[in-house]
Design an enzyme around this catalytic site. Structure first.
Site, short mmCIF file in Angstrom:
data_model
loop_
_atom_site.label_atom_id
_atom_site.label_comp_id
_atom_site.label_asym_id
_atom_site.label_seq_id
_atom_site.Cartn_x
_atom_site.Cartn_y
_atom_site.Cartn_z
N HIS A 1 1.29 -1.05 -0.23
CA HIS A 1 0.10 0.01 0.01
C HIS A 1 1.00 1.17 0.33
CE1 HIS A 1 -3.60 2.19 0.59
NE2 HIS A 1 -3.66 2.23 1.14
N HIS B 1 -1.76 -2.82 -9.68
CA HIS B 1 -3.13 -1.72 -9.08
C HIS B 1 -4.54 -3.01 -8.78
CE1 HIS B 1 -5.94 1.41 -6.70
NE2 HIS B 1 -4.40 1.79 -6.31
N ASP C 1 2.46 5.27 -6.22
CA ASP C 1 4.18 5.01 -6.28
C ASP C 1 5.78 5.02 -7.26
OD1 ASP C 1 3.09 5.55 -3.65
OD2 ASP C 1 2.60 3.58 -3.56
N1 CMC Z 1 5.17 -7.23 -9.77
C1 CMC Z 1 4.75 -7.90 -10.45
N2 CMC Z 1 3.92 -9.07 -10.95
C2 CMC Z 1 3.12 -7.91 -10.12
C3 CMC Z 1 2.89 -7.02 -9.44
C4 CMC Z 1 4.12 -6.60 -9.23
N3 CMC Z 1 3.49 -5.31 -8.92
N4 CMC Z 1 1.30 -6.45 -8.86
C5 CMC Z 1 0.65 -7.53 -9.58
N5 CMC Z 1 1.41 -8.32 -10.18
C6 CMC Z 1 0.45 -9.92 -10.64
C7 CMC Z 1 0.93 -11.50 -9.56
O1 CMC Z 1 1.57 -11.86 -9.61
C8 CMC Z 1 -0.70 -11.88 -10.36
O2 CMC Z 1 0.47 -12.30 -11.10
P1 CMC Z 1 -0.45 -14.04 -11.47
O3 CMC Z 1 -1.95 -13.45 -12.27
O4 CMC Z 1 0.24 -14.66 -12.64
O5 CMC Z 1 -0.62 -14.61 -9.97
C9 CMC Z 1 -1.22 -10.55 -11.57
O6 CMC Z 1 0.31 -9.33 -11.73
C10 CMC Z 1 -2.55 -10.08 -10.31
O7 CMC Z 1 -2.05 -9.59 -9.26
P2 CMC Z 1 -2.80 -9.33 -7.87
O8 CMC Z 1 -1.65 -9.57 -7.33
O9 CMC Z 1 -4.32 -10.76 -8.09
O10 CMC Z 1 -3.26 -8.78 -7.84
P3 CMC Z 1 -3.95 -7.50 -6.06
O11 CMC Z 1 -4.97 -6.49 -6.87
O12 CMC Z 1 -3.88 -8.64 -5.71
O13 CMC Z 1 -2.31 -6.30 -5.85
C11 CMC Z 1 -1.30 -5.15 -6.12
C12 CMC Z 1 -2.72 -5.04 -5.88
C13 CMC Z 1 -1.16 -3.37 -5.65
C14 CMC Z 1 -0.99 -5.20 -3.97
C15 CMC Z 1 -0.05 -5.17 -6.78
O14 CMC Z 1 -0.13 -4.87 -7.62
C16 CMC Z 1 1.40 -5.29 -6.21
O15 CMC Z 1 2.22 -5.79 -4.92
N6 CMC Z 1 1.81 -4.01 -6.57
C17 CMC Z 1 3.41 -3.85 -6.15
C18 CMC Z 1 3.41 -2.63 -5.34
C19 CMC Z 1 2.64 -1.53 -4.67
O16 CMC Z 1 3.45 -1.02 -5.61
N7 CMC Z 1 1.48 -1.44 -4.35
C20 CMC Z 1 1.45 0.28 -4.57
C21 CMC Z 1 -0.33 0.28 -5.16
S1 CMC Z 1 -1.34 1.79 -5.54
C22 CMC Z 1 -0.58 3.21 -3.81
C23 CMC Z 1 -2.00 3.20 -3.31
O17 CMC Z 1 -3.04 3.31 -3.71
O18 CMC Z 1 -1.69 1.61 -1.89
#
Ligand code: CMC
Length: 426
Positions: free
Chosen positions: A266, A305, A361
């Protein structure tokens, strides 16, 4: 059969049900009538991480994740970031309308009136080790702040709530700046009422250092705060609402929301991005880094995201704002790595197939670093920006007659009843 309804046939029993559709959605509780035996609890929705559950009705912030649209109270984020100020946006989020000139004057003077942190707070902040993570200190000191305002627990008193909203918006930056000065072994700089919100914050950090308080940098800080001010039902806003639903004082709820923001998935991502870019160290190392991302050994921080499946509009705006900052500060050496990383990632199948784009971010940390703000303080800045949004969500919660204490259900997967075994028999 009514048109605004959903027909469900339970193939276990052959029974059919008509579920009302309201505003395109069904009420999860209406599923409870679906059961095989009368003594069953009834059907629930299993939705870990709330990927498809609306927990409230809200008129604060609108996001269209497919088209990269973000609006506060209907106003596009780009217009607010261009034309407004953090405190005007805070008032908009809280009240639902842009303030008139008189309303804005009163609001600005109220925020100034409530900007004196209680005497004891300085000692509390100075009691933390200088190398503490500033987010740990901020979470604790926001909770501590509430102890100086015992009436804050009277959350049915609107006047009291207004005062505490002003206190939180005015004082969170002060707590942050006090700890920054303490961590550096520097004297505390008190708030200066003659300055704007963002100028005052930079002044409390940098004690009038003209280079670091250049008006373009003050503007950039204000823009970044606006871009972070609210983001509908994200992890920390949901925590704000969940904590608020048990009706503690708002300081406790903001402290818990701050803790939720701290994590690297986050608000903590801005700090993690800078660490990632420093580790990558050179554009030559980008292909091997992205290889590790695709093997899921590491994440590309600042990408992806839950809601945006296109470019985060905040990231787009921040990328533009970065140019204004770098004109004053000189370019950040990590910018080249970030730009190249983005362009390679956006052309690779792994990211295209998963709709992974830069989020807010990805570039914000580069700006903060160029402004002379240490990396562990980045999420603190996110907290200052987000505090008005949390409070607007909290206000809405208090006035929503459909809300009760938040209490999700579970699908129990543990043992049936079994007898306690003496330790000698285990
Ligand atoms: N790097 C590599 N792979 C990723 C990333 C990433 N940053 N984000 C998502 N994926 C992959 C994930 O492994 C999954 O792959 P698969 O379908 O093969 O299992 C797919 O994309 C879908 O991702 P998810 O984890 O199911 O998506 P989510 O909605 O649960 O997570 C997130 C959203 C923001 C937590 C995630 O994208 C992430 O960890 N990003 C990096 C951390 C980050 O930049 N966070 C800031 C978010 S914006 C600021 C805020 O408002 O908090």
């Amino acid at each position: 059969m009514s048109k605004d309804s959903l027909s469900i046939k339970d193939n276990r029993t052959g029974k059919s049900y008509e579920i009302e559709i309201d505003d395109g959605n069904i009420k999860a509780k209406d599923l409870r009538q679906i059961k095989v035996n009368e003594d069953e609890f009834g059907m629930m929705c299993y939705d870990p991480s709330y990927e498809n559950t609306a927990a409230c009705k809200s008129s604060v912030t609108f996001i269209d994740g497919d088209n990269g649209i973000l609006r506060y109270r209907g106003y596009p984020i780009e217009q607010l970031a261009d034309k407004s100020s953090q405190l005007e946006v805070a008032k908009l989020l809280l009240d639902g309308e842009l303030p008139t000139s008189d309303e804005l004057d009163k609001w600005l003077s109220d925020i100034k009136e409530f900007n004196n942190v209680p005497d004891g707070i300085e000692n509390i902040i100075k009691s933390f080790p200088q190398d503490s993570h500033p987010m740990g200190v901020l979470i604790s000191s926001i909770a501590a702040l509430g102890t100086f305002y015992p009436n804050a627990k009277n959350i049915t008193d609107e006047e009291e709530n207004y005062k505490n909203i002003c206190r939180l918006i005015a004082q969170v930056p002060i707590l942050a700046a006090y700890f920054y000065r303490h961590s550096k072994g520097l004297n505390i700089v008190p708030p200066d009422d003659s300055m704007s919100y963002s100028e005052n914050f930079l002044n409390m950090l940098f004690d009038g250092d003209e280079k670091k308080m250049n008006p373009a940098l003050v503007d950039a800080m204000d823009t970044l705060l606006i871009l972070h001010a609210d983001h509908e039902q994200n992890c920390s806003a949901s925590v704000m609402r969940n904590t608020g639903s048990s009706e503690p004082d708002p300081f406790s709820s903001v402290a818990s929301a701050t803790a939720a923001l701290y994590g690297p998935l986050h608000g903590g991502a801005n700090e993690a991005v800078l660490e990632m870019l420093s580790d990558i160290d050179s554009v030559d190392n980008i292909p091997s880094f992205l290889d590790k991302v695709q093997k899921k050994e590491v994440k590309l921080m600042g990408f992806g995201h839950r809601v945006y499946k296109s470019y985060d509009p905040r990231a787009k705006f921040i990328k533009k704002a970065a140019d204004n900052v770098f004109e004053i500060t000189g370019t950040n050496p990590l910018l080249d790595i970030a730009l190249k990383l983005e362009s390679i990632a956006l052309s690779e199948d792994y990211f295209i197939q998963r709709n992974l784009y830069p989020n807010v971010d990805f570039y914000s940390g580069l700006i903060y670093e160029s402004m002379g703000i240490p990396t562990p303080m980045f999420t603190v800045l996110f907290t200052i920006g987000r505090t008005p949004g949390w409070l607007a969500q909290w206000n809405e919660l208090l006035n929503d007659k459909e809300q009760k204490i938040a209490r999700p259900r579970q699908v129990y997967t543990g043992y049936d009843s079994r007898d306690y075994k003496d330790i000698s028999d285990r």
